[in-house]
Motif scaffolding. Structure first.
Motif, PDB file in Angstrom:
ATOM      1  N   SER A 163       1.044  -1.134  -0.151  1.00 53.05           N
ATOM      2  CA  SER A 163       0.055  -0.020  -0.005  1.00 53.05           C
ATOM      3  C   SER A 163       0.750   1.344   0.008  1.00 53.05           C
ATOM      4  CB  SER A 163      -0.770   0.009   1.290  1.00 53.05           C
ATOM      5  OG  SER A 163      -0.291   0.016   2.342  1.00 53.05           O
ATOM      6  N   VAL A 164       2.031   1.079   0.723  1.00 54.26           N
ATOM      7  CA  VAL A 164       2.853   2.418   0.633  1.00 54.26           C
ATOM      8  C   VAL A 164       3.558   2.544  -0.862  1.00 54.26           C
ATOM      9  CG1 VAL A 164       4.894   3.333   1.664  1.00 54.26           C
ATOM     10  CG2 VAL A 164       3.411   2.082   3.076  1.00 54.26           C
ATOM     11  N   GLN A 165       4.081   1.333  -1.290  1.00 56.46           N
ATOM     12  CA  GLN A 165       4.543   1.590  -2.670  1.00 56.46           C
ATOM     13  C   GLN A 165       3.328   1.964  -3.546  1.00 56.46           C
ATOM     14  OE1 GLN A 165       6.056  -1.884  -4.152  1.00 56.46           O
ATOM     15  NE2 GLN A 165       7.065  -0.998  -5.970  1.00 56.46           N
ATOM     16  N   ALA A 166       2.101   1.530  -3.505  1.00 54.41           N
ATOM     17  CA  ALA A 166       1.186   2.075  -4.396  1.00 54.41           C
ATOM     18  C   ALA A 166       0.868   3.634  -4.272  1.00 54.41           C
ATOM     19  CB  ALA A 166      -0.227   1.299  -4.305  1.00 54.41           C
ATOM     20  N   GLU A 167       0.999   3.897  -2.875  1.00 60.94           N
ATOM     21  CA  GLU A 167       0.514   5.430  -2.835  1.00 60.94           C
ATOM     22  C   GLU A 167       1.875   6.527  -3.390  1.00 60.94           C
ATOM     23  OE1 GLU A 167       0.633   8.424   1.137  1.00 60.94           O
ATOM     24  OE2 GLU A 167      -0.273   6.256   1.367  1.00 60.94           O
ATOM     25  N   ALA A 168       3.144   5.732  -3.222  1.00 67.09           N
ATOM     26  CA  ALA A 168       4.362   6.456  -3.728  1.00 67.09           C
ATOM     27  C   ALA A 168       4.103   6.537  -5.348  1.00 67.09           C
ATOM     28  CB  ALA A 168       5.494   5.981  -3.266  1.00 67.09           C
ATOM     29  N   VAL A 169       3.599   5.562  -5.953  1.00 71.16           N
ATOM     30  CA  VAL A 169       3.362   5.499  -7.447  1.00 71.16           C
ATOM     31  C   VAL A 169       2.553   6.683  -7.929  1.00 71.16           C
ATOM     32  CG1 VAL A 169       2.982   4.403  -9.441  1.00 71.16           C
ATOM     33  CG2 VAL A 169       4.257   3.097  -7.755  1.00 71.16           C
ATOM     34  N   ALA A 170       1.393   6.544  -7.121  1.00 69.11           N
ATOM     35  CA  ALA A 170       0.360   7.396  -7.506  1.00 69.11           C
ATOM     36  C   ALA A 170       0.808   8.875  -7.274  1.00 69.11           C
ATOM     37  CB  ALA A 170      -1.047   7.136  -6.493  1.00 69.11           C
ATOM     38  N   ALA A 171       1.596   9.211  -6.335  1.00 72.80           N
ATOM     39  CA  ALA A 171       1.969  10.617  -6.203  1.00 72.80           C
ATOM     40  C   ALA A 171       3.045  11.051  -7.299  1.00 72.80           C
ATOM     41  CB  ALA A 171       2.593  10.608  -4.517  1.00 72.80           C
ATOM     42  N   ALA A 172       3.836   9.906  -7.474  1.00 69.59           N
ATOM     43  CA  ALA A 172       4.884  10.156  -8.670  1.00 69.59           C
ATOM     44  C   ALA A 172       4.172  10.467  -9.985  1.00 69.59           C
ATOM     45  CB  ALA A 172       5.653   9.097  -8.828  1.00 69.59           C
ATOM     46  N   HIS A 173       3.045   9.848 -10.113  1.00 69.56           N
ATOM     47  CA  HIS A 173       2.225  10.164 -11.665  1.00 69.56           C
ATOM     48  C   HIS A 173       1.475  11.369 -11.451  1.00 69.56           C
ATOM     49  CE1 HIS A 173       4.061   6.477 -13.649  1.00 69.56           C
ATOM     50  NE2 HIS A 173       3.774   5.781 -12.508  1.00 69.56           N
ATOM     51  N   ASP A 174       1.272  11.866 -10.391  1.00 68.45           N
ATOM     52  CA  ASP A 174       0.391  12.930 -10.261  1.00 68.45           C
ATOM     53  C   ASP A 174       0.701  14.188 -10.920  1.00 68.45           C
ATOM     54  OD1 ASP A 174      -1.437  14.818  -9.537  1.00 68.45           O
ATOM     55  OD2 ASP A 174      -0.806  14.890  -7.366  1.00 68.45           O
ATOM     56  N   GLY A 175       0.026  14.651 -11.784  1.00 60.32           N
ATOM     57  CA  GLY A 175       0.366  15.895 -12.780  1.00 60.32           C
ATOM     58  C   GLY A 175       0.692  16.961 -11.899  1.00 60.32           C
ATOM     59  N   ALA A 176       0.166  17.263 -10.687  1.00 63.70           N
ATOM     60  CA  ALA A 176       0.295  18.505  -9.969  1.00 63.70           C
ATOM     61  C   ALA A 176       1.076  18.361  -8.829  1.00 63.70           C
ATOM     62  CB  ALA A 176      -1.107  18.848  -9.568  1.00 63.70           C
TER      63      ALA A 176
END
Length: 116
Positions: free
Chosen positions: A74-87
């Motif tokens: 879950s921590v890795q998924a959150e980190a990937v989502a934050a890295a792909h956030d355009g903002a």
């Protein structure tokens, strides 16, 4: 000659005045009223002397493993989502009403080319 005598008298009177102001009375040795007995203080000193890593400052000690209820996935998924956030590099204060537009969060923005 008169002036030198006046200065001498003024200097002596000033010295006497400052000496009287700074005079202190000796009150003898003050009695210390501690909460612990001598034996209790000695026991605490021995315990502190035998403590593990007593000469290592607190900021140099490691914290050890943290107790975290979240799992690694879950921590890795959150980190990937934050890295792909355009903002992720945008500051809210740079936009109207201090809010980042939603199309920048989703990455659904389009670029337009100028027509020639």
């Amino acid at each position: 000659m008169k002036t030198s005598k006046i200065f001498a008298v003024a200097a002596l009177s000033f010295a006497a005045l400052t000496g009287a102001v700074h005079a202190e009375e000796y009150q003898g040795v003050l009695d210390f009223q501690g909460q612990l007995s001598r034996a209790e203080v000695q026991q605490q000193a021995v315990a502190a002397a035998h403590a593990k890593d007593q000469n290592i400052p607190l900021h140099a000690r490691s914290m050890g493993a943290l107790q975290n209820p979240r799992d690694r996935a879950s921590v890795q998924a959150e980190a990937v989502a934050a890295a792909h956030d355009g903002a992720q590099n945008l500051e809210a204060g740079a936009f109207a009403d201090s809010q980042i537009p939603t199309n920048l969060h989703t990455g659904a923005f389009t670029t337009q080319n100028a027509g020639l």
